[in-house]
Design an enzyme around this catalytic site. Structure first.
Site, short mmCIF file in Angstrom:
data_model
loop_
_atom_site.label_atom_id
_atom_site.label_comp_id
_atom_site.label_asym_id
_atom_site.label_seq_id
_atom_site.Cartn_x
_atom_site.Cartn_y
_atom_site.Cartn_z
N GLY A 1 4.54 9.14 -4.75
CA GLY A 1 5.56 8.47 -5.56
C GLY A 1 5.67 9.08 -6.96
O GLY A 1 5.24 10.21 -7.19
N ASP B 1 8.09 1.17 -2.67
CA ASP B 1 8.93 0.60 -3.74
C ASP B 1 10.36 1.12 -3.75
O ASP B 1 11.25 0.48 -4.32
CB ASP B 1 8.31 0.91 -5.12
CG ASP B 1 7.00 0.17 -5.34
OD1 ASP B 1 6.65 -0.68 -4.51
OD2 ASP B 1 6.34 0.45 -6.35
N ALA C 1 17.20 -16.29 0.79
CA ALA C 1 16.39 -16.95 -0.24
C ALA C 1 17.28 -17.72 -1.22
O ALA C 1 18.40 -17.31 -1.49
CB ALA C 1 15.57 -15.92 -1.00
N HIS D 1 -1.09 -6.50 0.07
CA HIS D 1 -1.14 -5.17 0.70
C HIS D 1 -0.75 -5.15 2.17
O HIS D 1 -0.62 -4.06 2.75
CB HIS D 1 -2.52 -4.55 0.50
CG HIS D 1 -2.75 -4.14 -0.93
ND1 HIS D 1 -3.03 -5.05 -1.92
CD2 HIS D 1 -2.69 -2.92 -1.53
CE1 HIS D 1 -3.14 -4.41 -3.07
NE2 HIS D 1 -2.93 -3.12 -2.86
O1 F6P Z 1 3.49 1.90 -5.59
C1 F6P Z 1 3.39 1.15 -4.45
C2 F6P Z 1 2.65 -0.13 -4.70
O2 F6P Z 1 2.42 -0.73 -3.47
C3 F6P Z 1 3.32 -1.10 -5.67
O3 F6P Z 1 4.34 -1.83 -5.05
C4 F6P Z 1 2.14 -1.92 -6.13
O4 F6P Z 1 2.39 -2.47 -7.39
C5 F6P Z 1 1.04 -0.93 -6.19
O5 F6P Z 1 1.39 0.10 -5.30
C6 F6P Z 1 -0.32 -1.46 -5.87
O6 F6P Z 1 -1.20 -0.38 -5.93
P1 F6P Z 1 -2.73 -0.29 -5.55
O7 F6P Z 1 -3.13 -1.52 -4.88
O8 F6P Z 1 -2.83 0.90 -4.69
O9 F6P Z 1 -3.41 -0.10 -6.83
#
Ligand code: F6P
Length: 334
Positions: A113, A139, A198, A264
């Site tokens: 990303g 994202d 929603a 997650h």
């Molecule tokens: O960038 C993807 C993403 O899943 C975001 O939506 C989220 O804020 C972040 O990564 C969480 O990241 P990690 O748990 O890997 O630190």
């Protein structure tokens, strides 16, 4: 024809491939496409494990066609990934460069990303090893591409989860605040909210959504005595779902609120067909770009067509929530 190889304009012999930042479903499909396109074109391929961390440590494995067999339907990334602070330093990038040189790696494909592309941009400006990127993040917040690998799967995961929450919300007459991922971007939130009908959607790109939520709670909920779903993007300026639920509880003690943070779960699972196909398209295009001597760019998709976007442009976070989506959500909420 692909199986005769692209017209090679470089003297590339070996390329490396890595995944970096948050994993996303479809990354394996992209790796598979990179490996096989390279092999068809008589290039050797090295898998760089654990993203930039593995690049700095020389954590390299040779990849054959059989190594990427049976992975197209698997979520996550079999090369593993990391968020590397050290690669943001010039010393870290220098270490990585020497590891690549020692392993005779002539070019690298980075699947990741915005943060990963910032690293790739800095590396490309300092060192003479070509880098091409492929956007992979749930994202969908990368500038210059309509699509990032994993977004479609994550969207479907969120929709499935909210549909389930709606059943229990309706049975109890409760309002659920559902927090979805998207650190700085609300695309996952707005589209899942629309797909699930929603009652309110709170995203970082809109500032008056807290007021809209309050209007809904005051008028609509009391009037209809119904249940509801409020989708909250984790990056919303009013705070996460917990914080917004707390504020709403203080203002409306008579309403029964619950909070569900999807977390997650949104990053895992077997990629959708769309994610597999798009990841494959971009994987093929990334090797083709290197063979054509293009680098310092990210491969993107605009209206389904492959585009090449300079890293410097890709790292400028876009504001990807089209205004018509916000309008649609408000229009249908009567
Ligand atoms: O960038 C993807 C993403 O899943 C975001 O939506 C989220 O804020 C972040 O990564 C969480 O990241 P990690 O748990 O890997 O630190």
């Amino acid at each position: 024809m692909l199986n005769k190889g692209y017209h090679m304009k470089t003297n590339l012999q070996k390329i490396g491939v890595l995944t970096s930042g948050g994993d996303s479903p479809g990354m394996n499909a992209a790796i598979r496409a990179v490996v096989r396109t390279a092999l068809v074109n008589k290039l050797k391929v090295t898998g760089i494990r654990r993203g930039y961390e593995g690049m700095m440590d020389g954590d390299f494995i040779p990849l054959r066609s059989s190594d990427v067999s049976g992975i197209i339907h698997q979520g996550g990334t079999f090369l593993k990934t990391s968020r590397s602070a050290a690669f943001y330093t010039p010393e870290g990038r220098e270490k990585a460069y020497h590891q690549l040189k020692n392993a005779d790696i002539d070019a690298v494909v980075v699947i990741g990303g915005e943060g990963s592309f910032k690293g790739a941009l800095a590396f490309s400006q300092e060192w003479d090893i070509p880098v091409v990127g492929i956007p992979g993040t749930i994202d969908n917040d990368i500038n210059g591409t309509d699509y990032t690998i994993g977004y479609d799967t994550a969207l479907n995961t969120v929709v499935e989860a909210i549909d389930k929450l709606k059943d229990t919300a309706r049975s109890h007459g409760r309002i659920f605040f559902v927090e979805v991922m998207g650190r700085k971007a609300g695309l996952l939130a707005i589209n899942s909210g629309i797909a699930c009908g929603a009652e309110a959607i709170l995203i970082p790109e809109s500032d008056d959504d807290l007021k809209q939520l309050d209007d809904f709670l005051r008028k609509e909920y009391k009037k209809k005595e119904t249940s509801g779903i409020v989708v909250v993007a984790e990056g919303d300026e009013a705070g996460g779902a917990m914080k917004i639920a707390e504020i709403s509880r203080t203002k409306h003690p008579e309403i029964d609120f619950r909070v569900s943070i999807l977390g997650h779960i949104q990053r895992g699972g077997s990629p959708t067909a769309i994610d597999r196909v798009n990841a494959t398209k971009m994987g093929v295009a990334s090797v083709k770009a290197l063979l054509n001597n293009l680098h310092g760019i990210m491969i993107g998709l605009i209206n389904g067509n492959v585009v090449e976007v300079p890293f410097a442009q890709a790292v400028k976070l876009s504001s990807p929530v089209p205004p018509d989506l916000l309008e649609i959500q408000q229009l249908l909420n009567i």
